[in-house]
Every structure is written in structure tokens, then in C-alpha cells.
Design an enzyme around this catalytic site. Structure first.
Site, PDB file in Angstrom:
ATOM      1  N   GLU A 154      73.906  48.342  -7.794  1.00 30.39           N
ATOM      2  CA  GLU A 154      73.408  49.607  -8.556  1.00 30.39           C
ATOM      3  C   GLU A 154      74.446  50.237  -9.318  1.00 30.39           C
ATOM      4  O   GLU A 154      74.264  50.836 -10.478  1.00 30.39           O
ATOM      5  CB  GLU A 154      72.763  50.452  -7.650  1.00 30.39           C
TER       6      GLU A 154
ATOM      7  N   HIS B  13      75.201  28.501   9.524  1.00 31.21           N
ATOM      8  CA  HIS B  13      73.980  27.765   9.785  1.00 31.21           C
ATOM      9  C   HIS B  13      72.731  28.144   8.953  1.00 31.21           C
ATOM     10  O   HIS B  13      71.805  27.804   9.251  1.00 31.21           O
ATOM     11  CB  HIS B  13      73.328  27.950  11.461  1.00 31.21           C
TER      12      HIS B  13
ATOM     13  N   LYS C  74      59.969  54.303 -11.734  1.00 32.77           N
ATOM     14  CA  LYS C  74      59.646  55.310 -10.921  1.00 32.77           C
ATOM     15  C   LYS C  74      58.265  55.923 -11.850  1.00 32.77           C
ATOM     16  O   LYS C  74      57.243  56.406 -11.244  1.00 32.77           O
ATOM     17  CB  LYS C  74      60.583  56.348 -10.973  1.00 32.77           C
TER      18      LYS C  74
END
Lengths: 456, 456
Positions: free
Chosen positions: A292, A313, A426
Site C-alpha cells: 500500500e 512444500h 470505496k
């Protein structure tokens, strides 16, 4: 021990030509560093880097302790309601110091509340969690600087409704603590009207740099972490991280090496890979901080969390033999207590080889072996050596990575303190919810030709 | 509803020139797909794709149920000991169907054991977890095909020692279940000698493709999931995923679109972003599958897990404004039950706007708004629509992503079924532990000039 950054495996001496030549390492990069440090100092002069002042804010730890200790006397569970930078630091502190691990169990220290995070407005999670808790024995810390974060406000209303159904208004009031702006915002206004306890988030402190403010200190105090040691660790690191001598400055080295390995050496993906379950969420906190802060104007690296030995793995195959576009940053730490592998008498050879081995030695050998296998494949890595995972070490890590992020912002030539790219989403959310104060986006209709359901 | 892949936002029609032109979409890519499907069929002929046969293996679900149900009668906790592909599927099933979530709580369905994973040889985790459990009320499922996975074998010995300290040998025997190779390996030999119950992992099944075998069916049965529905969902998807018509084939579209967006359109990072806490670990399972299968010979994409809406406050800034090197794959799902946001009378305007909003609607609006904001920034995305998260939907998702991985292996021209890059690290680990049967690596000595501790 102080935090150490071992970066030998980023150099051409170890990596046979693909790493950074030694002359560049301590000359060209030192020039980059000097410029970045000058930019950081200018931002600090402008008062934008509030996180640097937290370790010696007078009375900070005391005020948190005085608020938190009596507040938690009557509860078994503490709910943190927050998202992103208002939540991830709490998770790191809980996992590292609270004896709780995401993938293992929910053990708590005797006499300390269980710490839960409500960050996602997922109805299944909210219903599931609240069904498990006793409202009479639950405290709620709502964390939002502005009080306008949609997810946090919606979750706050849900939790509050749940408390109010079961408890009288005075008890509800005593169960709440708001961590928010010292002056403005809806949480501040509600707290003043209703007499709810609050702790401040300084004005010049963004969410992702707030872990050493009340945002992180409340959960730290709740789990019984040593707040003074946490802040002292941060203060020690601040001295090192702001020093002019690059060779002794882990934040400066971290930022400049990762930046040059990206822009000059083609490695845009920065993997943070702790070999410790307790530091797993540190990689998620760092991911938010790094992504960010630096991902803007078409620039910025991509942080990728990993966990050793588990990712040997899963992701290590890609790190070892996939495109050479990554730097692996290992984090090495000592366990609190080691565990010997018990081998029964007469065990088959495949198990007898564990005789005398401890889990801690196995994990450490796996980290060193993976480092070495990467080096022999020409893949660069560095290692942050944390030592014992205690409050002081966490304070050092937080401060180092925060200063490194600001320095990296200067190097990438972006503002590490804003996040303009999340605003459109937003606004659109409110539009889709039919709220008039926001303009809904014109979403093109679905094209049935570009969907695959049942075969046509 | 059947699983749907909406890929309209990958096209130039939506993305203003940066996406895939429609003529390429259904012509050039169809050629790639035909070649990949032919390769898949050849590998299947060679007997290498055992996962395709699991949905109609006679008696598979019955044998798991018959083994698991009486075994768990006397326990409160089930410990899965495994790592990587032997563990991640269990976590996905538990989180999606078991009412347990990593970041929220440890609730279990009435009468079902709590399910814990021991995958990392981290002594703090092992000591912490075992201190919380009652050996008399704990069952242990050890999962390793070869029985030679170092982490799993070491953890198995630790857990076994802990059981043996508290219980008589016959009770210890009854508490254990090994999921392993049907014929060879150290676990098979121990089980035969000691009379421990076992379930098989077919020989032609790699760990990361094993979730629909006993590896995943044991934890699924333990949490009370519908094994028949899980396998039926996988069978339904197998038909669609092996079909020649690309437009109706979600696995084919997933693989070919992601491949061309990487190699022809410069987007090597594939983000899987479920908007559901219950599907968070699906992104980690996919990460292992995609990374370990495709990351070889210098090729392969980098999978990046994310979580909506949480990552709107962490990674979305980078996705929106950072380098245009990513494809975002959203996963949309319906919650089991929605939760209305309760708004008290007289609430301030900032909270009154939530009146009539549910958390489910909020989460859905956030996903659609983020999709749209990405589109307007020219960033490609697609959406997997799962519908209700039940056993059938999980079966579809697993099979779709497994077939897509094999097709992608053909497209990237790598063998998606091996993992050569992790072998060197394994050998080095044993060397560092001083075991003579392996050659220890020659690790260069630390260079004090390339370490930063206290400032010098």
C-alpha cells in the site's frame, strides 16, 4: 541480541554473476541511500512521520495500561474491530507474543482474554463468532482513525447490537473502547456523547504505521506483552535505522538492496519468509505496509508472504526453478523452548535418523539448506536474524520495516504515506448500495457469451 | 448452481485496448486449448492423472466413512500431521465446511471433533498445541505418501511420544490412522507390524492433487461434510473440464486465459481473491497447486493469495496503481445466512447510511465495486461464481483448478506433476543435521562485512 541483516547472498561473490557487485553494493547504493535518507528527513521535518515519535511519546504505555487493565478485568474475550492497518499489527502481536497461532490452536495465557479479530464484513464469520461468545464476558475495541471505514463501522454496529440485546446500557458502555482520532470523526463524537473510553491515534499517523500507537498497544497490553520493552526495541532500532552509515543500518540496507534488485536487476517480487509460525502474520503485516505504501504511479514491488518450512512444500519449487524475478527474505528466530524428537528403540532406519534431532534444529537446518540451495541456483536471498521472539525484538522489527518503507518510497519516487488507489472502489461500493451521496458506477451488463456455466 | 467463470473483464471491449481482443479470445486461444487438451489426454492414457479417477473409485467414500466414524467416537480433537499437499486440502475443507475460521474462532459443530493441523516442525507450535490437548481424547491422522517427508515423520514421532506417555499401547494404536502408499514406505510397514489402521493414497496421485482421495476425505468426514456430494461435484466438473468446447469449459478458459495474459500480455502474477473468509484457504491451496506444478525450467506464473474485502485495505492499492503485471481472479460466494446491520434510532448520518444494509450486500457491493474500479484502471480481472459454499461446490472447485493446472502445464510446456526444485534443499537439510547418508553442502562462511548488527 540486536536484529541482524545478513545480505551476503545478494552479492556476485556468492551468486556467480547475477547478484550485486561489491563495488556497487557499498558505493552506488550508498548514494541512493543518502538521497533517500535526506527525503525521509524532509518528510519528518514536515511532521508527516508520526511513527518515529511513538517510542518516546510521554506516558503512552502508561495511558494504555491504565485504560486496558481495569477494562479487561471482567471479560474472557476481546474483540478487535478494525481492518487493514488497524488490525494486522494486533494479529502479529497476538501470534508472536500471545501464545495463539492461526493454524494451530487458540490457547491463551492464564488470566488473559482470548483475542479475536473482526475485520471482514462476512456474515458467516460474524454470526459464527458472536454465537460462540458470551456478551457479558466480551470487551470490544473499535479501531478506526476517521470512523468512516465502511467495514469497521458496519461490524461495530453489529457487535454493538449484539451487546445491547443482552446487557444494560451502562454495561455496554463499559465494555467498549474506541481507538480513534483525538479530535474528529464519528467515533470520537459518539464516545463524547455516550461516555465511552477512548485512546488516540495521532493525526500524523497512517493506519499501516500505527502498530506502536494505541492501535497495537491495546492488544499488546491485553495479552500481557511488555509495552516498555516493545517501545524500547523500537527506539533502539530508530537510532540504527536513521544513521548515516549504510553498513550499520539494516533499514537502509533492506530498502536500497530490494529497490536495486527490482529496478536494476529485474526482481520485482519480494518474498518475506519467516521460519516460525509465530512470525507468519508478520509477513502479512509487511505485505500491507510494502504494497500500500509503494504500489502507485505504475511502480512498486509485489510483496509475497511465505512460511518456512511449510512453503518448502508449496512455493519453494517456484522460487528455485521458476522465473528469476524474486528476492527471498528469510526471517530466522529462536523458539522459546526446543522439542526433542523421541525415537523409540528398534525404530526403522527412516525414523532412527531422527535420534538426537530437535524440531528447532530441524527447522534451522531446513532454512539454511533452502538458503544454500537457492544460492547454488543463482537466486538471491537475505536473512533477518531476530533471535528470541520477545517484545523488544518485535519493536525492532516494526520500526525497521517502517523506516525501510519510507526510504523505499523515496527510492521509488512515490509518496509512501497515501493510498489514492483505493478511493474509487470505496465510492463505487456506496453507489452499489444505493446511497445517494455517492455516484454509482456504470457497470456494463454481463455478456452471456463471456460466461461459462453449464455447457451450452 | 453450477460454477460460472465470468471473463468479460479480460477483453479489449471492456479494458480499452489492453485486454485480449475477442477474435483472439475464441480462435487463437482455442488452438492453444486444443493442444493442451490433447497433451492432458496423452498423460491420462499414460496413467499419470489419477485424480481424474477419484470421483468414481468404487467404495472410496464408504471406506473412509467406515474407517473414520467409529475411530472418532471417543475423541474431541483430531490432529492432522502432514505438510503441503497432504495438509492444505484438509484446511480448505475445514474452513469452508467445518464452521472454523483462521482469523476468527475455533467453533465446531456439535458432536464433531475440532480439527488441528500440525505441518510445521516449529517447537513452539508443537509444544503449545500438545499442552492444550488431552491425549486420551485426541485422534491422529498421519498423512504422507512415501513416509519419508522429514517434517511429517519428525512431527509424527513427537505426537506419538506424547500419546505413549499417557496411554497404554493398545489405546495408542486405536488413536492412529495412517494415510499412505498402499504398498510401500515406512508408514505402511509400521502399520502392518503394529496393526494401525490405514487408508491408501493411489500410486499415480501426487500430494497436491490428492484432496479428493482419503487425504482430504478423512478430514471432510471428520467435520461431517457430505462425501458423496463432494465427489459428485467433482464428477460434474470433470465432464465440463474435459469437454472440447472451450466456451463451455471453465478449466480450459481459466488455464488458457491466464497463460496468454502472462506470456503474450505481460501479466505473470495471478491473484486469487475470494470474497469469503471460508474460502480464504482455497487461495493458499491454489497457490501451492499452481506454483509447484508450473514453476520450473525458468517458466511459470506467480500465484498470489488475497482476501476480499480485507485486502482492499492492503493489496488493492498495488493492484490498482502499481505495475500492470497482475490478473485478479475474484471468487464470489453466497453466505449461509446474511446479517442485517442494526442502526440505532438517532444514529449520526455516517452510521444511518447503513440502515437496510446487510453484511452480505456490503461484501458483494465491495467486490463488484473493486472489479469495476480495476476495469476503469485498465486492470484485467475475472470472477469465479461459486454460489452456496457446500460440499458439491468444493468438489467442483477442486476438480476445475486441478484440470486447469494440468492444462496450464501443457501450455507452459513443463511437467505439472513433478517438483524437482525441492530435492536439493531436502538433501542439504540432512547434511546439516549431520546424517551421513546425505552429502552436506559446503556453505560459505559468513562474511562479517555483509552483516549488520549493532552499528560498528
Amino acid at each position: 541480541m540486536p536484529l541482524v541483516l545478513d545480505y551476503a547472498n545478494l552479492t556476485t561473490e556468492r551468486l556467480e554473476g547475477v547478484g550485486i557487485p561489491p563495488d556497487v553494493l557499498h558505493h552506488e547504493i550508498a548514494d541512493d541511500f543518502r538521497r533517500a535518507l535526506a527525503t525521509l528527513r524532509a518528510w519528518r521535518e514536515e511532521g508527516r512521520l508520526g511513527f518515529l515519535d511513538l517510542p518516546d511519546t510521554p506516558g503512552l504505555a502508561d495511558s494504555v495500561r491504565r485504560t486496558v487493565e481495569p477494562w479487561l478485568d471482567e471479560v474472557d474475550d476481546l474483540l478487535i474491530v478494525g481492518i487493514g492497518g488497524s488490525a494486522l499489527g494486533a494479529v502479529v502481536l497476538r501470534d508472536a507474543l500471545g501464545g495463539v497461532r492461526w493454524n494451530v490452536s487458540a490457547r491463551v495465557r492464564a488470566g488473559r482474554p482470548r483475542l479475536h479479530l473482526l475485520d471482514n464484513p462476512d456474515p458467516d464469520s460474524v454470526a459464527g463468532l458472536l454465537a460462540d461468545l458470551d456478551p457479558a464476558r466480551t470487551a470490544v475495541n473499535v479501531v478506526s482513525k476517521s470512523g468512516s471505514t465502511a467495514e469497521t463501522m458496519a461490524l461495530h454496529l453489529c457487535v454493538r447490537g449484539w451487546l445491547e440485546e443482552a446487557l444494560d446500557p451502562e454495561t455496554v458502555r463499559r465494555r467498549l473502547l474506541f481507538t480513534t482520532d483525538p479530535k474528529g470523526g464519528v467515533l470520537r463524537a459518539m464516545a463524547e456523547r455516550e461516555g465511552i473510553a477512548t485512546l488516540p491515534i495521532p493525526a500524523n499517523l497512517g493506519g499501516r504505521f500505527s502498530v506502536l500507537s494505541a492501535v497495537g498497544l491495546v492488544p499488546a497490553a491485553a495479552i500481557g506483552a511488555d509495552l516498555d520493552a516493545l517501545l524500547a526495541g523500537a527506539a533502539r532500532m530508530r537510532t540504527r535505522a536513521l544513521a548515516d552509515d549504510l553498513r550499520g543500518n539494516p533499514a537502509g540496507l533492506f530498502a536500497t538492496l530490494l529497490h536495486t534488485l527490482h529496478v536494476d536487476h529485474g526482481r520485482p517480487i519480494h518474498v518475506l519468509m519467516p521460519y516460525s509460525d509465530r512470525l507468519r502474520s508478520l509477513a502479512l503485516w509487511f505485505q500491507q505496509l510494502w504494497a500500500e505504501s509503494l504500489g502507485k504511479e505504475g511502480r512498486g514491488p509485489t510483496p509475497l508472504p511465505a512460511l518456512g518450512a511449510v512453503d518448502q512444500h508449496a512455493q519453494v519449487q517456484l522460487f528455485m526453478e521458476g522465473p528469476d524475478d524474486k528476492v527471498i527474505l528469510f526471517v530466522a528466530a529462536d523458539p522459546d523452548a526446543d522439542v526433542e524428537v523421541p525415537v523409540p528403540p528398534g525404530a526403522p532406519a527412516e525414523l532412527a535418523c531422527f535420534r538426537g534431532v530437535t524440531l528447532g534444529r530441524l527447522l534451522d537446518a531446513e532454512r539454511r539448506a533452502t538458503t544454500e540451495a537457492l544460492r547454488l541456483s543463482g537466486r538471491p536471498s537475505a536473512t533477518l536474524e531476530v533471535g528470541r521472539i520477545d517484545a523488544g525484538a518485535l519493536g525492532e522489527l516494526f520500526m525497521m520495516l517502517e523506516v525501510a518503507t519510507v526510504l523505499a518510497g523515496a527510492l521509488y519516487d512515490v509518496d509512501p504515506l497515501d493510498q489514492p488507489g483505493v478511493e474509487a472502489g470505496k465510492r463505487f461500493t456506496w453507489g452499489l448500495l444505493g446511497r445517494d451521496s455517492f455516484v454509482p458506477p456504470e457497470i456494463p451488463p454481463a455478456d452471456p457469451a463471456l460466461r461459462t456455466g453449464e455447457p451450452g
